[in-house]
Motif scaffolding. Structure first.
Motif, PDB file in Angstrom:
ATOM      1  N   ARG A   2       0.834  -1.198   0.000  1.00 28.33           N
ATOM      2  CA  ARG A   2       0.000   0.000   0.000  1.00 28.33           C
ATOM      3  C   ARG A   2       0.872   1.252   0.000  1.00 28.33           C
ATOM      4  NH1 ARG A   2      -5.126  -2.054   1.468  1.00 28.33           N
ATOM      5  NH2 ARG A   2      -4.982  -4.059   2.525  1.00 28.33           N
ATOM      6  N   PHE A   3       0.401   2.268  -0.720  1.00 24.77           N
ATOM      7  CA  PHE A   3       1.067   3.565  -0.763  1.00 24.77           C
ATOM      8  C   PHE A   3       0.390   4.506   0.235  1.00 24.77           C
ATOM      9  CE2 PHE A   3       3.136   1.844  -4.257  1.00 24.77           C
ATOM     10  CZ  PHE A   3       4.009   2.750  -4.863  1.00 24.77           C
ATOM     11  N   HIS A   4       1.198   5.340   0.903  1.00 26.14           N
ATOM     12  CA  HIS A   4       0.670   6.268   1.905  1.00 26.14           C
ATOM     13  C   HIS A   4       1.321   7.639   1.736  1.00 26.14           C
ATOM     14  CE1 HIS A   4      -0.669   2.676   4.255  1.00 26.14           C
ATOM     15  NE2 HIS A   4       0.472   2.171   3.819  1.00 26.14           N
ATOM     16  N   VAL A   5       0.563   8.694   2.085  1.00 25.30           N
ATOM     17  CA  VAL A   5       1.132  10.041   2.101  1.00 25.30           C
ATOM     18  C   VAL A   5       1.587  10.431   3.496  1.00 25.30           C
ATOM     19  CG1 VAL A   5      -0.196  10.856   0.125  1.00 25.30           C
ATOM     20  CG2 VAL A   5      -1.127  11.121   2.430  1.00 25.30           C
ATOM     21  N   ALA A   6       1.359   9.562   4.483  1.00 27.94           N
ATOM     22  CA  ALA A   6       1.703   9.899   5.864  1.00 27.94           C
ATOM     23  C   ALA A   6       1.982   8.617   6.639  1.00 27.94           C
ATOM     24  CB  ALA A   6       0.583  10.690   6.528  1.00 27.94           C
ATOM     25  N   ARG A   7       2.438   8.799   7.862  1.00 31.27           N
ATOM     26  CA  ARG A   7       2.587   7.688   8.794  1.00 31.27           C
ATOM     27  C   ARG A   7       1.934   8.108  10.106  1.00 31.27           C
ATOM     28  NH1 ARG A   7       8.962   7.284   9.986  1.00 31.27           N
ATOM     29  NH2 ARG A   7       8.301   5.162  10.468  1.00 31.27           N
ATOM     30  N   GLN A   8       1.523   7.120  10.889  1.00 27.89           N
ATOM     31  CA  GLN A   8       0.880   7.404  12.167  1.00 27.89           C
ATOM     32  C   GLN A   8       1.926   7.549  13.270  1.00 27.89           C
ATOM     33  OE1 GLN A   8      -2.515   7.798  12.884  1.00 27.89           O
ATOM     34  NE2 GLN A   8      -2.772   7.818  10.652  1.00 27.89           N
ATOM     35  N   GLN A   9       1.751   8.570  14.078  1.00 26.90           N
ATOM     36  CA  GLN A   9       2.634   8.770  15.225  1.00 26.90           C
ATOM     37  C   GLN A   9       1.778   9.295  16.375  1.00 26.90           C
ATOM     38  OE1 GLN A   9       6.446  10.667  14.469  1.00 26.90           O
ATOM     39  NE2 GLN A   9       6.291  11.760  16.426  1.00 26.90           N
TER      40      GLN A   9
ATOM     41  N   GLY B 295      -1.057   8.223  17.171  1.00 27.67           N
ATOM     42  CA  GLY B 295      -2.442   8.276  16.741  1.00 27.67           C
ATOM     43  C   GLY B 295      -2.762   9.411  15.797  1.00 27.67           C
ATOM     44  N   ARG B 296      -1.745  10.167  15.378  1.00 27.48           N
ATOM     45  CA  ARG B 296      -1.966  11.296  14.469  1.00 27.48           C
ATOM     46  C   ARG B 296      -1.193  11.076  13.178  1.00 27.48           C
ATOM     47  NH1 ARG B 296      -0.531  16.807  17.253  1.00 27.48           N
ATOM     48  NH2 ARG B 296      -1.355  17.500  15.250  1.00 27.48           N
ATOM     49  N   PRO B 297      -1.755  11.500  12.025  1.00 30.58           N
ATOM     50  CA  PRO B 297      -1.020  11.371  10.758  1.00 30.58           C
ATOM     51  C   PRO B 297       0.071  12.422  10.656  1.00 30.58           C
ATOM     52  CG  PRO B 297      -3.134  12.450  10.394  1.00 30.58           C
ATOM     53  CD  PRO B 297      -3.103  12.056  11.846  1.00 30.58           C
ATOM     54  N   ILE B 298       1.274  11.973  10.317  1.00 26.54           N
ATOM     55  CA  ILE B 298       2.420  12.862  10.136  1.00 26.54           C
ATOM     56  C   ILE B 298       2.898  12.710   8.695  1.00 26.54           C
ATOM     57  CG2 ILE B 298       4.732  13.476  10.908  1.00 26.54           C
ATOM     58  CD1 ILE B 298       2.598  13.872  13.034  1.00 26.54           C
ATOM     59  N   ALA B 299       2.937  13.814   7.954  1.00 24.95           N
ATOM     60  CA  ALA B 299       3.371  13.759   6.560  1.00 24.95           C
ATOM     61  C   ALA B 299       4.849  13.393   6.483  1.00 24.95           C
ATOM     62  CB  ALA B 299       3.116  15.100   5.870  1.00 24.95           C
ATOM     63  N   VAL B 300       5.203  12.686   5.439  1.00 25.51           N
ATOM     64  CA  VAL B 300       6.599  12.345   5.170  1.00 25.51           C
ATOM     65  C   VAL B 300       7.023  13.064   3.892  1.00 25.51           C
ATOM     66  CG1 VAL B 300       6.612  10.160   6.419  1.00 25.51           C
ATOM     67  CG2 VAL B 300       5.791  10.212   4.079  1.00 25.51           C
ATOM     68  N   SER B 301       8.289  12.936   3.517  1.00 24.16           N
ATOM     69  CA  SER B 301       8.815  13.759   2.425  1.00 24.16           C
ATOM     70  C   SER B 301       8.634  13.135   1.042  1.00 24.16           C
ATOM     71  CB  SER B 301      10.298  14.043   2.658  1.00 24.16           C
ATOM     72  OG  SER B 301      11.033  12.836   2.733  1.00 24.16           O
ATOM     73  N   ALA B 302       8.288  11.859   0.973  1.00 23.49           N
ATOM     74  CA  ALA B 302       8.098  11.168  -0.305  1.00 23.49           C
ATOM     75  C   ALA B 302       7.166   9.987  -0.055  1.00 23.49           C
ATOM     76  CB  ALA B 302       9.435  10.725  -0.881  1.00 23.49           C
ATOM     77  N   TRP B 303       6.928   9.206  -1.097  1.00 24.29           N
ATOM     78  CA  TRP B 303       5.992   8.095  -0.953  1.00 24.29           C
ATOM     79  C   TRP B 303       6.444   7.112   0.117  1.00 24.29           C
ATOM     80  CZ3 TRP B 303       1.254   8.271  -2.268  1.00 24.29           C
ATOM     81  CH2 TRP B 303       0.844   8.963  -3.412  1.00 24.29           C
ATOM     82  N   ARG B 304       5.495   6.692   0.931  1.00 23.20           N
ATOM     83  CA  ARG B 304       5.723   5.644   1.928  1.00 23.20           C
ATOM     84  C   ARG B 304       4.963   4.408   1.479  1.00 23.20           C
ATOM     85  NH1 ARG B 304       2.439   4.457   6.722  1.00 23.20           N
ATOM     86  NH2 ARG B 304       3.653   3.096   8.101  1.00 23.20           N
ATOM     87  N   ILE B 305       5.622   3.262   1.485  1.00 22.26           N
ATOM     88  CA  ILE B 305       5.025   2.006   1.031  1.00 22.26           C
ATOM     89  C   ILE B 305       5.116   0.996   2.165  1.00 22.26           C
ATOM     90  CG2 ILE B 305       5.106   0.152  -0.685  1.00 22.26           C
ATOM     91  CD1 ILE B 305       6.561   2.131  -2.544  1.00 22.26           C
ATOM     92  N   THR B 306       4.014   0.289   2.429  1.00 20.55           N
ATOM     93  CA  THR B 306       4.019  -0.769   3.425  1.00 20.55           C
ATOM     94  C   THR B 306       3.637  -2.093   2.776  1.00 20.55           C
ATOM     95  OG1 THR B 306       1.718  -0.320   4.072  1.00 20.55           O
ATOM     96  CG2 THR B 306       3.457   0.783   5.324  1.00 20.55           C
ATOM     97  N   THR B 307       4.154  -3.174   3.323  1.00 26.02           N
ATOM     98  CA  THR B 307       3.898  -4.498   2.786  1.00 26.02           C
ATOM     99  C   THR B 307       4.137  -5.537   3.873  1.00 26.02           C
ATOM    100  OG1 THR B 307       4.516  -6.120   1.083  1.00 26.02           O
ATOM    101  CG2 THR B 307       6.260  -4.713   1.929  1.00 26.02           C
ATOM    102  N   GLU B 308       3.575  -6.722   3.695  1.00 19.43           N
ATOM    103  CA  GLU B 308       3.847  -7.834   4.599  1.00 19.43           C
ATOM    104  C   GLU B 308       4.979  -8.707   4.077  1.00 19.43           C
ATOM    105  OE1 GLU B 308      -0.030  -9.616   4.669  1.00 19.43           O
ATOM    106  OE2 GLU B 308      -0.504  -8.712   6.604  1.00 19.43           O
ATOM    107  N   ASP B 309       5.421  -8.459   2.862  1.00 18.95           N
ATOM    108  CA  ASP B 309       6.393  -9.318   2.185  1.00 18.95           C
ATOM    109  C   ASP B 309       7.753  -8.622   2.140  1.00 18.95           C
ATOM    110  OD1 ASP B 309       7.926 -10.733   0.231  1.00 18.95           O
ATOM    111  OD2 ASP B 309       6.075 -11.537  -0.620  1.00 18.95           O
ATOM    112  N   HIS B 310       8.735  -9.199   2.802  1.00 21.19           N
ATOM    113  CA  HIS B 310      10.073  -8.607   2.845  1.00 21.19           C
ATOM    114  C   HIS B 310      10.690  -8.506   1.449  1.00 21.19           C
ATOM    115  CE1 HIS B 310      10.766  -8.593   7.294  1.00 21.19           C
ATOM    116  NE2 HIS B 310       9.774  -9.466   7.228  1.00 21.19           N
TER     117      HIS B 310
END
Length: 241
Positions: free
Chosen positions: A33-40, A42-57
């Motif tokens: 999944r692509f994200h524009v932010a990460r949770q910190q 309980g609040r969304p915090i913007a990051v400087s570029a695309w953030r991607i999460t996955t279950e597969d290393h």
């Protein structure tokens, strides 16, 4: 968070047959999944570029090799256990036609889902599917109802493959933006007119402005481009100065 060892595959490296079937993913079960932010906190915090999460290393290694960023393990219990904070604000993608974008209007509360429709007719539960949902006709009226706690909010999803490594499988981007919901007809028309798969770009944009009261505001938004058509999608990730 400890970094995960990184291995950069070549563009033409083939995934071994046994793992490839597991990684293909689908619209209902994306490989990442692509994200524009990460949770910190309980609040969304913007990051400087695309953030991607996955279950597969292996998926994390591949996207890290393509777009920069070392895969890192997330806290236990996170749905997607590895994240990559990339160094890319634009990523070429392949979209599977009009069906690559979906919209549901959803109302939740106290851990329950009370209302799921497409703006005109119910999608869930199965017994009510297809019957009129009673939502206002205009998006502005729907937004007003939602803000008053009397109506559902949009849940928009875009599914795509990475143009650089389509064999990795289907990724997704989710948004609850009313602005994106308003732009969906334009995006749908662009996808309808394009060949399948449609070639597009996901851009990670920054918007900055000053309110009439002099407060500086900035927020990040995804930008979906298909051919020469640009559709702006604004997530509710705002940084107030």
């Amino acid at each position: 968070m400890a970094p995960h060892p990184h291995h950069s595959p070549s563009r033409d490296q083939k995934l071994d047959d046994g793992r490839a079937d597991q990684r293909r993913g689908s619209a209902s079960d994306p490989v990442g999944r692509f994200h524009v932010a990460r949770q910190q906190g309980g609040r969304p915090i913007a990051v400087s570029a695309w953030r991607i999460t996955t279950e597969d290393h292996a998926i994390a290694d591949a996207v890290g090799g393509l777009y920069g960023g070392a895969p890192q393990l997330l806290d236990a219990g996170d749905e997607h256990a590895v994240e990559v904070l990339t160094r890319r604000d634009h990523i070429p993608v392949l979209l599977g036609g009009r069906g690559a974008v979906s919209l549901r209007m959803v109302m939740r509360g106290a851990g329950e889902t009370f209302h799921v429709c497409d703006g005109t007719r119910f999608l869930e539960p199965a017994g009510a599917r297809g019957s009129l949902c009673g939502c206002p006709a205009s998006l502005a009226e729907r937004k007003a109802a939602a803000q008053a706690g009397r109506g559902p909010t949009p849940e928009i999803r875009v599914d795509f493959r990475l143009a650089d490594l389509p064999e990795l499988g289907v990724f997704s981007l989710a948004s609850t933006s009313w602005e994106f919901a308003a732009e969906l007809p334009v995006l749908a028309a662009a996808l309808e007119a394009a060949a399948v798969p449609a070639v597009g770009v996901l851009r990670y944009g920054l918007v900055e402005f000053t309110t009439r009261s002099g407060i500086a505001v900035s927020y990040r938004r995804p930008i979906v481009e298909v051919g020469r058509t640009q559709v702006l999608t604004q997530n509710a990730v705002r940084l107030a100065a």
